[in-house]
Write an enzyme that holds these catalytic residues in place. Structure first.
Site, PDB file in Angstrom:
ATOM      1  CG  HIS A   1      -0.375   0.014   2.560  1.00  0.00           C
ATOM      2  ND1 HIS A   1      -0.113  -1.139   3.258  1.00  0.00           N
ATOM      3  CD2 HIS A   1       0.010   1.038   3.373  1.00  0.00           C
ATOM      4  CE1 HIS A   1       0.385  -0.829   4.438  1.00  0.00           C
ATOM      5  NE2 HIS A   1       0.481   0.478   4.537  1.00  0.00           N
TER       6      HIS A   1
ATOM      7  CG  HIS B   1       3.741   4.482   5.464  1.00  0.00           C
ATOM      8  ND1 HIS B   1       2.842   5.063   6.328  1.00  0.00           N
ATOM      9  CD2 HIS B   1       3.253   3.233   5.211  1.00  0.00           C
ATOM     10  CE1 HIS B   1       1.878   4.194   6.607  1.00  0.00           C
ATOM     11  NE2 HIS B   1       2.095   3.083   5.938  1.00  0.00           N
TER      12      HIS B   1
ATOM     13  CD  GLU C   1       3.226  -0.563   7.224  1.00  0.00           C
ATOM     14  OE1 GLU C   1       2.682   0.344   6.574  1.00  0.00           O
ATOM     15  OE2 GLU C   1       2.584  -1.276   8.015  1.00  0.00           O
TER      16      GLU C   1
HETATM   17  C1  LIG Z   1      -1.976   0.158  11.641  1.00  0.00           C
HETATM   18  C2  LIG Z   1      -0.615   0.126  11.080  1.00  0.00           C
HETATM   19  C3  LIG Z   1      -0.601   0.711   9.693  1.00  0.00           C
HETATM   20  C4  LIG Z   1      -0.322  -0.406   8.694  1.00  0.00           C
HETATM   21  O1  LIG Z   1      -0.136  -0.114   7.502  1.00  0.00           O
HETATM   22  O2  LIG Z   1      -0.376  -1.589   9.132  1.00  0.00           O
HETATM   23  C5  LIG Z   1       0.403   1.828   9.555  1.00  0.00           C
HETATM   24  O3  LIG Z   1       0.930   2.103   8.506  1.00  0.00           O
HETATM   25  S1  LIG Z   1       0.708   2.740  10.997  1.00  0.00           S
HETATM   26  C6  LIG Z   1       1.454   4.255  10.339  1.00  0.00           C
HETATM   27  C7  LIG Z   1       1.832   5.178  11.462  1.00  0.00           C
HETATM   28  N1  LIG Z   1       3.003   4.689  12.166  1.00  0.00           N
HETATM   29  C8  LIG Z   1       4.238   5.098  11.827  1.00  0.00           C
HETATM   30  O4  LIG Z   1       4.448   5.920  10.958  1.00  0.00           O
HETATM   31  C9  LIG Z   1       5.366   4.464  12.633  1.00  0.00           C
HETATM   32  C10 LIG Z   1       6.725   4.879  12.088  1.00  0.00           C
HETATM   33  N2  LIG Z   1       6.884   6.316  12.118  1.00  0.00           N
HETATM   34  C11 LIG Z   1       7.618   6.936  13.087  1.00  0.00           C
HETATM   35  O5  LIG Z   1       8.179   6.319  13.977  1.00  0.00           O
HETATM   36  C12 LIG Z   1       7.690   8.446  13.017  1.00  0.00           C
HETATM   37  O6  LIG Z   1       6.647   8.919  12.184  1.00  0.00           O
HETATM   38  C13 LIG Z   1       9.048   8.967  12.423  1.00  0.00           C
HETATM   39  C14 LIG Z   1      10.184   8.552  13.368  1.00  0.00           C
HETATM   40  C15 LIG Z   1       9.278   8.443  11.033  1.00  0.00           C
HETATM   41  C16 LIG Z   1       8.981  10.475  12.359  1.00  0.00           C
HETATM   42  O7  LIG Z   1       8.523  10.925  13.588  1.00  0.00           O
HETATM   43  P1  LIG Z   1       8.409  12.505  13.860  1.00  0.00           P
HETATM   44  O8  LIG Z   1       7.773  13.195  12.700  1.00  0.00           O
HETATM   45  O9  LIG Z   1       7.781  12.712  15.193  1.00  0.00           O
HETATM   46  O10 LIG Z   1       9.935  12.835  14.002  1.00  0.00           O
HETATM   47  P2  LIG Z   1      10.749  13.997  13.418  1.00  0.00           P
HETATM   48  O11 LIG Z   1       9.921  15.225  13.284  1.00  0.00           O
HETATM   49  O12 LIG Z   1      11.983  14.041  14.246  1.00  0.00           O
HETATM   50  O13 LIG Z   1      11.125  13.474  11.952  1.00  0.00           O
HETATM   51  C17 LIG Z   1      12.451  13.125  11.676  1.00  0.00           C
HETATM   52  C18 LIG Z   1      12.694  13.536  10.235  1.00  0.00           C
HETATM   53  O14 LIG Z   1      11.930  12.660   9.400  1.00  0.00           O
HETATM   54  C19 LIG Z   1      11.032  13.447   8.626  1.00  0.00           C
HETATM   55  N3  LIG Z   1       9.807  12.670   8.501  1.00  0.00           N
HETATM   56  C20 LIG Z   1       8.895  12.417   9.462  1.00  0.00           C
HETATM   57  N4  LIG Z   1       7.898  11.654   8.968  1.00  0.00           N
HETATM   58  C21 LIG Z   1       8.198  11.433   7.670  1.00  0.00           C
HETATM   59  C22 LIG Z   1       7.577  10.742   6.605  1.00  0.00           C
HETATM   60  N5  LIG Z   1       6.401  10.104   6.811  1.00  0.00           N
HETATM   61  N6  LIG Z   1       8.157  10.699   5.392  1.00  0.00           N
HETATM   62  C23 LIG Z   1       9.338  11.346   5.193  1.00  0.00           C
HETATM   63  N7  LIG Z   1      10.023  12.053   6.144  1.00  0.00           N
HETATM   64  C24 LIG Z   1       9.429  12.080   7.364  1.00  0.00           C
HETATM   65  C25 LIG Z   1      10.821  14.734   9.365  1.00  0.00           C
HETATM   66  O15 LIG Z   1      10.440  15.746   8.475  1.00  0.00           O
HETATM   67  C26 LIG Z   1      12.221  14.951   9.925  1.00  0.00           C
HETATM   68  O16 LIG Z   1      13.035  15.445   8.907  1.00  0.00           O
HETATM   69  P3  LIG Z   1      13.937  16.752   9.158  1.00  0.00           P
HETATM   70  O17 LIG Z   1      14.583  17.029   7.849  1.00  0.00           O
HETATM   71  O18 LIG Z   1      14.880  16.336  10.274  1.00  0.00           O
HETATM   72  O19 LIG Z   1      12.957  17.817   9.613  1.00  0.00           O
HETATM   73 CO   LIG Z   2       0.871   1.373   6.496  1.00  0.00          CO
END
Ligand SMILES: CC[C@H](C(=O)O)C(=O)SCCNC(=O)CCNC(=O)[C@H](O)C(C)(C)COP(=O)(O)OP(=O)(O)OC[C@H]1O[C@@H](n2cnc3c(N)ncnc32)[C@H](O)[C@@H]1OP(=O)(O)O
Ligand SMILES: [Co+2]
Length: 134
Positions: free
Chosen positions: A7, A79, A130
């Site tokens: 997905h 993602h 993912e």
């Molecule tokens: C039910 C489950 C379902 C499934 O399909 O089965 C799901 O998909 S659940 C989906 C939701 N869960 C997750 O996304 C878990 C993994 N994600 C994480 O742990 C966080 O989102 C993380 C660590 C990727 C980012 O967290 P956060 O935004 O709080 O941290 P930062 O602001 O420090 O981000 C660090 C850096 O990464 C960039 N960033 C954040 N999110 C994304 C993204 N989705 N795609 C690309 N880049 C991303 C953010 O802008 C920061 O960049 P920087 O240049 O340092 O500003």
């Molecule tokens: Co997902």
């Protein structure tokens, strides 16, 4: 190692509005909202002939997508999810390659009842990946 695209996930600021766009303007087959408290999101799957779209909306105060929506208030692609046959072997290979497996490294059960894990976007060209074991 990675297989089919399972997905593409889109974080949305208004879940009902996004569902209506996909079922109305886009004429797609839109599923029902599914709360996933263990992941801090409500998800809606949209079945396409060759993959799925996953609409994501924050659930709870600790949602991992809250920061993303703060930075992208209109929403955006959050993602991509690739399928793998053996998620433990995939995690080991990726860790070995220097990639960061998010969380404590252990897979969680995802929206399809299968083990999933996430790889840091900074390690993959700014794309949050993912993996789902099928
Ligand atoms: C039910 C489950 C379902 C499934 O399909 O089965 C799901 O998909 S659940 C989906 C939701 N869960 C997750 O996304 C878990 C993994 N994600 C994480 O742990 C966080 O989102 C993380 C660590 C990727 C980012 O967290 P956060 O935004 O709080 O941290 P930062 O602001 O420090 O981000 C660090 C850096 O990464 C960039 N960033 C954040 N999110 C994304 C993204 N989705 N795609 C690309 N880049 C991303 C953010 O802008 C920061 O960049 P920087 O240049 O340092 O500003
Ligand atoms: Co997902």
């Amino acid at each position: 190692m990675i297989g089919r695209l399972n997905h593409v996930a889109i974080a949305v600021p208004d879940l009902e509005a996004a569902m209506a766009q996909y079922s109305g303007a886009l004429g797609a087959n839109v599923g029902a909202p599914q709360d996933e408290p263990d992941h801090g999101v409500t998800v809606v799957f949209i079945e396409l002939p060759n993959t799925k779209i996953e609409l994501l909306y924050p659930l709870g105060d600790e949602s991992p997508i809250r920061g993303f929506l703060d930075k992208n208030p209109a929403g955006g692609i959050h993602h991509v999810c690739y399928e793998v046959e053996d998620i433990a072997a995939a995690a080991a290979r990726l860790t070995e390659s220097g990639a960061r497996v998010l969380g404590n490294g252990a897979p969680k059960i995802g929206a399809h009842g299968k083990p999933v894990l996430f790889l840091h976007p900074k390690d993959f060209n700014g794309c949050l990946i993912e993996l789902e074991e099928v």
